[in-house]
Scaffold this active site. Structure first.
Site, short mmCIF file in Angstrom:
data_model
loop_
_atom_site.label_atom_id
_atom_site.label_comp_id
_atom_site.label_asym_id
_atom_site.label_seq_id
_atom_site.Cartn_x
_atom_site.Cartn_y
_atom_site.Cartn_z
N ASP A 1 0.83 -1.21 0.07
CA ASP A 1 0.05 -0.13 -0.09
C ASP A 1 0.86 1.31 0.10
O ASP A 1 2.06 1.14 0.29
CB ASP A 1 -1.09 -0.13 1.12
CG ASP A 1 -0.37 -0.39 2.54
OD1 ASP A 1 0.98 -0.57 2.39
OD2 ASP A 1 -1.09 -0.77 3.39
N ASP B 1 -7.44 -2.71 14.52
CA ASP B 1 -8.73 -3.00 14.18
C ASP B 1 -8.88 -4.27 13.12
O ASP B 1 -9.88 -4.64 12.75
CB ASP B 1 -9.44 -1.92 13.39
CG ASP B 1 -8.81 -1.75 11.96
OD1 ASP B 1 -7.98 -2.16 11.71
OD2 ASP B 1 -9.20 -0.46 11.34
N HIS C 1 -7.18 -5.02 10.33
CA HIS C 1 -6.83 -4.83 8.79
C HIS C 1 -5.62 -5.31 8.50
O HIS C 1 -4.54 -5.33 9.13
CB HIS C 1 -7.14 -3.21 8.47
CG HIS C 1 -5.95 -2.29 8.79
ND1 HIS C 1 -6.24 -1.27 9.63
CD2 HIS C 1 -4.42 -2.61 8.44
CE1 HIS C 1 -5.21 -0.48 9.55
NE2 HIS C 1 -4.24 -1.35 9.31
N GLU D 1 -9.74 -1.65 5.48
CA GLU D 1 -10.41 -1.25 6.82
C GLU D 1 -11.53 -2.32 7.19
O GLU D 1 -12.20 -2.84 5.88
CB GLU D 1 -10.65 0.22 6.86
CG GLU D 1 -9.38 0.99 6.63
CD GLU D 1 -8.68 1.11 7.93
OE1 GLU D 1 -8.69 0.13 8.64
OE2 GLU D 1 -8.14 2.24 8.15
C1 GLP Z 1 -0.86 0.28 8.47
C2 GLP Z 1 -0.44 -0.39 7.30
C3 GLP Z 1 -0.30 -2.02 7.45
C4 GLP Z 1 0.37 -2.41 8.77
C5 GLP Z 1 -0.30 -1.48 10.01
C6 GLP Z 1 0.17 -1.92 11.33
O1 GLP Z 1 -2.07 0.31 8.49
N1 GLP Z 1 -0.96 -0.31 5.88
O2 GLP Z 1 0.27 -3.00 6.60
O3 GLP Z 1 0.19 -3.73 9.13
O4 GLP Z 1 -0.09 -0.23 9.80
O5 GLP Z 1 1.49 -1.20 11.66
P1 GLP Z 1 2.64 -1.59 12.74
O6 GLP Z 1 3.12 -2.58 12.49
O7 GLP Z 1 3.13 -0.41 12.87
O8 GLP Z 1 1.90 -1.71 14.01
#
Ligand code: GLP
Length: 272
Positions: free
Chosen positions: A67, A136, A138, A143
């Protein structure tokens, strides 16, 4: 779904890197799906170490990131392209032309998303998709409520995700509200998925993903439908799993299988 519980985030990183490194050694032209966020950082550090110290070769590896924020240029310090450059690509012998991160400044977003899907298909699909998870539940930026058949597209971030990611920006006001993200359907087409999670803030999302019903309200739960998912998490992220002891037993059996100790698993066949 295989669930591997490790003592801490560093061990999660090392274990996850082993899965990636094994694939890269077996298939030097493999296609990796990569993720951003703090969770995969330990894995990236270990891959960099393996490249430096053991010559793990990325010269023919192809990557696709999940993404990117809409509106951020590749050069923006908080863009996911920059994140990947700083935390991984710059330290490997990877050919930058083989690395793909969605273009957050694409003008015709629909056409661009379709192109991203085509690029993945043209490379023969993703061999191993690395995934983090949002609080959440995702995956990528899919989402709650995202179609479980969704493809790469534009997505509006929830206020929870905006708040979670504000730490990377100056504050919530600076977090983009829109992102380009691979869809759940895109992710499910990967040949293998490696889901990573660390820390107590991920415990509920992991419980919902591994042991809850498959629902578009927790898009990671769609991974239950995939035939080859390995979930690597630390003790804190595993805290709410009801069948934790069973997952440990499965891993013990897996280790015996891999070390050729199969006979010890069969009652009456033990030689020791
Ligand atoms: C964002 C990214 C996800 C990732 C999430 C969790 O939303 N788009 O791909 O898994 O963050 O991030 P973190 O690893 O910093 O908790």
């Amino acid at each position: 779904m295989r669930v591997i519980v490790q003592s801490d985030a560093a061990a999660v990183g090392r274990t996850a890197a082993r899965f990636v490194a094994t694939l890269v050694r077996e298939r030097p032209t493999c296609v990796l799906g990569l993720a951003t966020g703090s969770t995969p950082l330990g894995m990236y550090q270990e891959l960099i170490r393996l490249h430096r110290e053991e010559g793990l070769d990325f010269s023919r590896v192809v990557t696709f990131n999940l993404d990117e924020y809409v509106g951020l240029a590749a050069s923006h310090p908080q863009s996911y392209r920059q994140f990947m450059h700083t935390n991984l690509f710059a330290h490997l012998n990877i050919d930058q032309r083989n690395t793909h991160v969605p273009d957050g400044r694409a003008l015709d977003l629909d056409a661009y998303c379709a192109l991203y899907e085509r690029q993945i298909a043209d490379e023969g699909g993703i061999d191993l998709q690395v995934l983090g998870i949002g609080t959440d539940g995702h995956i990528a930026f899919n989402e709650p409520g995202s179609s479980l058949g969704s493809r790469t597209r534009l997505k509006t971030l929830t206020s929870e995700t905006v708040a979670d990611n504000a730490r990377f920006f100056g504050g919530e006001q600076d977090v983009p509200r829109l992102a380009i993200t691979m869809g759940v359907g895109t992710i499910l087409e990967s040949r293998r998925c490696l889901l990573l999670a660390c820390g107590p803030t991920k415990a509920q999302a992991i419980r919902d993903t591994v042991e809850g019903p498959v629902t578009a309200q927790v898009t990671a739960s769609a991974l239950q439908l995939h035939r080859e998912v390995v979930t690597v998490i630390d003790e804190e992220a595993a805290a709410l799993l009801v069948r934790r002891d069973y997952y440990r037993e499965v891993e013990r059996a897996q280790e015996l299988l891999e070390s050729g100790g199969l006979r010890r698993l069969v009652p009456g066949q033990s030689t020791s």
